[in-house]
Design a protein around this motif. Structure first.
Motif, PDB file in Angstrom:
ATOM      1  N   ARG A   1      43.827  32.381  29.742  1.00 57.58           N
ATOM      2  CA  ARG A   1      43.187  31.734  30.888  1.00 57.58           C
ATOM      3  C   ARG A   1      41.666  31.916  30.836  1.00 57.58           C
ATOM      4  N   ASP A   2      40.997  30.903  31.249  1.00 57.39           N
ATOM      5  CA  ASP A   2      39.533  30.923  31.226  1.00 57.39           C
ATOM      6  C   ASP A   2      39.013  31.495  32.541  1.00 57.39           C
ATOM      7  N   TRP A   3      39.244  32.789  32.731  1.00 52.13           N
ATOM      8  CA  TRP A   3      38.904  33.464  33.979  1.00 52.13           C
ATOM      9  C   TRP A   3      37.551  34.167  33.876  1.00 52.13           C
ATOM     10  N   SER A   4      36.847  34.151  34.974  1.00 51.28           N
ATOM     11  CA  SER A   4      35.681  35.016  35.105  1.00 51.28           C
ATOM     12  C   SER A   4      36.163  36.400  35.553  1.00 51.28           C
ATOM     13  N   LYS A   5      35.247  37.335  35.556  1.00 47.88           N
ATOM     14  CA  LYS A   5      35.570  38.670  36.040  1.00 47.88           C
ATOM     15  C   LYS A   5      36.045  38.611  37.488  1.00 47.88           C
ATOM     16  N   GLU A   6      35.399  37.770  38.309  1.00 44.54           N
ATOM     17  CA  GLU A   6      35.750  37.665  39.722  1.00 44.54           C
ATOM     18  C   GLU A   6      37.140  37.041  39.916  1.00 44.54           C
ATOM     19  N   GLU A   7      37.464  36.050  39.088  1.00 46.34           N
ATOM     20  CA  GLU A   7      38.783  35.418  39.194  1.00 46.34           C
ATOM     21  C   GLU A   7      39.880  36.390  38.772  1.00 46.34           C
ATOM     22  N   PHE A   8      39.612  37.184  37.752  1.00 43.84           N
ATOM     23  CA  PHE A   8      40.578  38.201  37.336  1.00 43.84           C
ATOM     24  C   PHE A   8      40.765  39.235  38.450  1.00 43.84           C
ATOM     25  N   ALA A   9      39.685  39.658  39.069  1.00 43.10           N
ATOM     26  CA  ALA A   9      39.768  40.634  40.157  1.00 43.10           C
ATOM     27  C   ALA A   9      40.588  40.082  41.323  1.00 43.10           C
ATOM     28  N   ALA A  10      40.420  38.803  41.618  1.00 46.01           N
ATOM     29  CA  ALA A  10      41.199  38.193  42.694  1.00 46.01           C
ATOM     30  C   ALA A  10      42.690  38.187  42.363  1.00 46.01           C
ATOM     31  N   TYR A  11      43.009  37.942  41.105  1.00 46.38           N
ATOM     32  CA  TYR A  11      44.410  37.955  40.650  1.00 46.38           C
ATOM     33  C   TYR A  11      45.005  39.363  40.785  1.00 46.38           C
ATOM     34  N   VAL A  12      44.242  40.367  40.348  1.00 42.26           N
ATOM     35  CA  VAL A  12      44.713  41.749  40.442  1.00 42.26           C
ATOM     36  C   VAL A  12      44.896  42.160  41.899  1.00 42.26           C
ATOM     37  N   GLU A  13      43.966  41.762  42.746  1.00 45.79           N
ATOM     38  CA  GLU A  13      44.063  42.098  44.170  1.00 45.79           C
ATOM     39  C   GLU A  13      45.320  41.496  44.788  1.00 45.79           C
ATOM     40  N   LYS A  14      45.626  40.264  44.427  1.00 50.42           N
ATOM     41  CA  LYS A  14      46.826  39.615  44.941  1.00 50.42           C
ATOM     42  C   LYS A  14      48.085  40.361  44.483  1.00 50.42           C
ATOM     43  N   ALA A  15      48.088  40.780  43.211  1.00 45.49           N
ATOM     44  CA  ALA A  15      49.233  41.528  42.685  1.00 45.49           C
ATOM     45  C   ALA A  15      49.388  42.866  43.399  1.00 45.49           C
ATOM     46  N   CYS A  16      48.291  43.535  43.647  1.00 46.01           N
ATOM     47  CA  CYS A  16      48.345  44.845  44.308  1.00 46.01           C
ATOM     48  C   CYS A  16      48.767  44.711  45.765  1.00 46.01           C
ATOM     49  N   ALA A  17      48.297  43.666  46.423  1.00 46.26           N
ATOM     50  CA  ALA A  17      48.700  43.446  47.817  1.00 46.26           C
ATOM     51  C   ALA A  17      50.199  43.221  47.913  1.00 46.26           C
ATOM     52  N   ALA A  18      50.768  42.571  46.896  1.00 44.92           N
ATOM     53  CA  ALA A  18      52.203  42.274  46.921  1.00 44.92           C
ATOM     54  C   ALA A  18      53.059  43.444  46.477  1.00 44.92           C
ATOM     55  N   GLY A  19      52.542  44.308  45.574  1.00 44.33           N
ATOM     56  CA  GLY A  19      53.424  45.302  44.971  1.00 44.33           C
ATOM     57  C   GLY A  19      53.027  46.757  45.100  1.00 44.33           C
ATOM     58  N   ALA A  20      51.831  47.063  45.610  1.00 43.58           N
ATOM     59  CA  ALA A  20      51.402  48.462  45.686  1.00 43.58           C
ATOM     60  C   ALA A  20      52.231  49.233  46.702  1.00 43.58           C
ATOM     61  N   ARG A  21      52.448  50.510  46.421  1.00 44.32           N
ATOM     62  CA  ARG A  21      53.237  51.368  47.311  1.00 44.32           C
ATOM     63  C   ARG A  21      52.359  52.141  48.284  1.00 44.32           C
ATOM     64  N   THR A  22      51.065  52.264  47.977  1.00 47.72           N
ATOM     65  CA  THR A  22      50.154  52.960  48.878  1.00 47.72           C
ATOM     66  C   THR A  22      49.382  51.934  49.696  1.00 47.72           C
ATOM     67  N   ASP A  23      48.868  52.368  50.831  1.00 44.61           N
ATOM     68  CA  ASP A  23      48.125  51.464  51.706  1.00 44.61           C
ATOM     69  C   ASP A  23      46.822  51.016  51.052  1.00 44.61           C
ATOM     70  N   PHE A  24      46.395  49.819  51.430  1.00 46.88           N
ATOM     71  CA  PHE A  24      45.155  49.286  50.883  1.00 46.88           C
ATOM     72  C   PHE A  24      43.963  50.060  51.446  1.00 46.88           C
ATOM     73  N   ASP A  25      43.091  50.487  50.557  1.00 45.94           N
ATOM     74  CA  ASP A  25      41.875  51.203  50.935  1.00 45.94           C
ATOM     75  C   ASP A  25      40.695  50.427  50.361  1.00 45.94           C
ATOM     76  N   ALA A  26      39.860  49.895  51.221  1.00 46.76           N
ATOM     77  CA  ALA A  26      38.764  49.035  50.784  1.00 46.76           C
ATOM     78  C   ALA A  26      37.800  49.771  49.856  1.00 46.76           C
ATOM     79  N   ASN A  27      37.552  51.041  50.121  1.00 42.52           N
ATOM     80  CA  ASN A  27      36.626  51.805  49.275  1.00 42.52           C
ATOM     81  C   ASN A  27      37.217  52.036  47.881  1.00 42.52           C
ATOM     82  N   VAL A  28      38.508  52.364  47.843  1.00 46.38           N
ATOM     83  CA  VAL A  28      39.172  52.549  46.545  1.00 46.38           C
ATOM     84  C   VAL A  28      39.150  51.253  45.756  1.00 46.38           C
TER      85      VAL A  28
END
Length: 510
Positions: A67-94
């Protein structure tokens, strides 16, 4: 969670609070980062490790794909994955700190994208302080392993140096038989030494699987009876209530035995049957597992000691579901088994004469993974026949998932004026006994790979031995036609029950 609450980290070393198993300077490259495994498991696990404070400050994650992703587009993809599957609460600073170390490199597995990858990692070593320490996660089908490994070798990314390391993490399947596994190991080991290869079997990362070792070797009450003098037989079950819709590309032609028995269930057998290791260092633990696998053989005749099946349409709870051959992507004439069972023996003084029954299947009665050690009847019972009609065999049952824990079944007198004995259960549940949350298996395994802790990763010898056990069964099945049908929502084909009846045994109904 408030500041006054105490938060216990389940991956920190409980024996020494000064040694919190935190990875040193390092980064990870994920090949196949846009696939289901990365999205559902790997990316959430990395976020959870960061949220638990177990990754270094400069930890860097690099995705590699077409995929022709920028760093920001990749970060958005990772954030979406973490929001859907992470077991710990979202921490904006982390998240802000972690995402600063994201990069994405566009490329395929056979082009000059690896040259760009090499330049990117060199730049990150300087800007992020990763120190040349990189773990490469191959979340791709095995046919791409050779090309990826040799491309990394070509651009100088594979070789560890005196002051830095390079490791490769490989997902199953590790071949489709012993010969292909040997060829795959030769391909990987031609580029990475065995000490730098980490083969993922996510079951070994589960707390309840690791608890087998604690249950056996930390408790005097179990080990003296953990042998053929007292144990009648052992059942190892991995049952799933889901079907295979959407997984035809991976599963068709693979089947239940290759998918589960060769890796997960034989590893569970090895942990149950192994002798006490001299320590829990990787070499000591792996040596004892290898001894067990070397001693393990299928019981013959295979037409009576094995069973294979394929689910047909039926009711899964309140839902009517289709059979495998009606699932999207499957051949209407597919002979891929969705149920596999076999009888194995471990030829050792401890286990001689004890059958090990292994089974796995899709669309079974419920989702459960467990190990049941069923004990022999007492040699003499001073009871009248009618007093023990409801008494079965004692058992120790290790529940791997769900409802993780251990159950002991034994006989007890029923309250009243007469002597009547029947089975009762003594139950230990992880959720009730511990306040600490068990880490997800991929969290533990990713952290161990970064720490160079290989105890929970099968070696190439373990993989090849496991195939040597399963290959005769697969060859026999290939000569005997289609698998036996069973209705979805039941517990498998009739041949699986007959497999145990011949020895006077029957499957547990979890």
């Amino acid at each position: 969670m408030t500041a006054s609450q105490t938060w216990t980290n389940p991956l920190r070393d409980p024996a020494d609070k000064r040694l919190p198993r935190i990875a040193g300077p390092s980064g990870m490259v994920i090949f196949g980062v846009t696939g289901d495994l990365a999205y559902k498991k790997l990316l959430p696990a990395i976020y959870d490790l960061a949220n638990r404070g177990l990754l270094p400050a400069g930890f860097t994650l690099v995705g590699y794909g077409r995929r022709d992703w920028s760093k920001e587009e990749f970060a958005a993809y990772v954030e979406k994955a973490c929001a859907a599957g992470a077991r710990t609460d979202f921490d904006a600073n982390v998240w802000k700190h972690l995402s600063q170390g994201f990069e994405f490199v566009n490329g395929s597995f056979d082009d000059d994208g690896f040259d760009q990858l090499a330049k990117t990692l060199t730049k990150l070593d300087e800007s992020r302080g990763t120190g040349g320490n990189w773990a490469y996660y191959l979340s791709v089908p095995p046919e791409y392993f050779s090309e990826i490994c040799h491309q990394m070798q070509r651009v100088g990314l594979a070789e560890s140096k005196e002051d830095s390391w390079r490791r490769v993490i490989i997902e199953k399947p590790f071949g489709h038989d012993q010969k292909s596994a040997q060829e795959l190991n030769e391909i990987v080991n031609a580029v990475f030494p065995e000490s730098s290869v980490f083969r993922i079997d996510h079951y070994l990362g589960k707390e309840t699987v690791q608890n087998i070792l604690a249950l056996r070797f930390a408790n005097q009450i179990f080990e003296p009876m953990w042998n053929a003098h007292y144990i009648d037989h052992v059942q190892i079950t991995m049952a799933e209530d889901i079907g295979l819709g959407g997984r035809a590309g991976y599963y068709d032609g693979i089947g239940a035995a290759r998918d589960v028995i060769q890796n997960h269930l034989l590893q569970l057998l090895a942990l149950v049957a192994m002798e006490e290791p001299s320590s829990f260092e990787p070499q000591a633990l792996q040596a004892e597992k290898i001894k067990v696998l070397q001693a393990t053989k299928p019981v013959h005749p295979l037409n009576k000691t094995t069973a294979r099946g394929q689910y047909t349409a039926g009711w899964q709870g309140s839902e009517y579901v289709v059979g495998l051959r009606e699932e999207e992507g499957f051949d209407p004439d597919s002979d891929t088994e969705t149920y596999a069972a076999c009888t194995l023996e471990v030829n050792s003084r401890r286990w001689g004469g004890v059958p090990f029954y292994l089974r796995t299947g899709k669309r079974l009665g419920r989702r459960v993974t467990e190990i049941a050690l069923v004990f022999k009847h007492a040699p003499y019972q001073p009871f009248d026949t009618g007093q023990t009609e409801a008494l079965g065999q004692n058992a120790v049952v290790i529940r791997v998932q769900p409802d993780e824990g251990v159950t002991m079944r034994f006989g007890s007198k029923v309250p009243g004026t007469t002597m009547e004995v029947r089975d009762v259960n003594m139950d230990f549940a992880y959720a009730e006994a511990f306040t600490e949350e068990s880490p997800e298996a991929y969290e533990r395994l990713i952290l161990d790979a970064l720490l160079d802790e290989s105890s929970l990763f099968p070696t190439n010898e373990e993989v090849e031995l496991s195939w040597s056990i399963l290959d005769p069964i697969l060859e026999f099945w290939a000569e005997t036609g289609a698998p036996q049908e069973y209705v979805s929502g039941t517990w498998g084909p009739a041949s699986a029950d007959k497999m145990l009846y011949r020895n006077g045994h029957e499957w547990r109904r979890p």
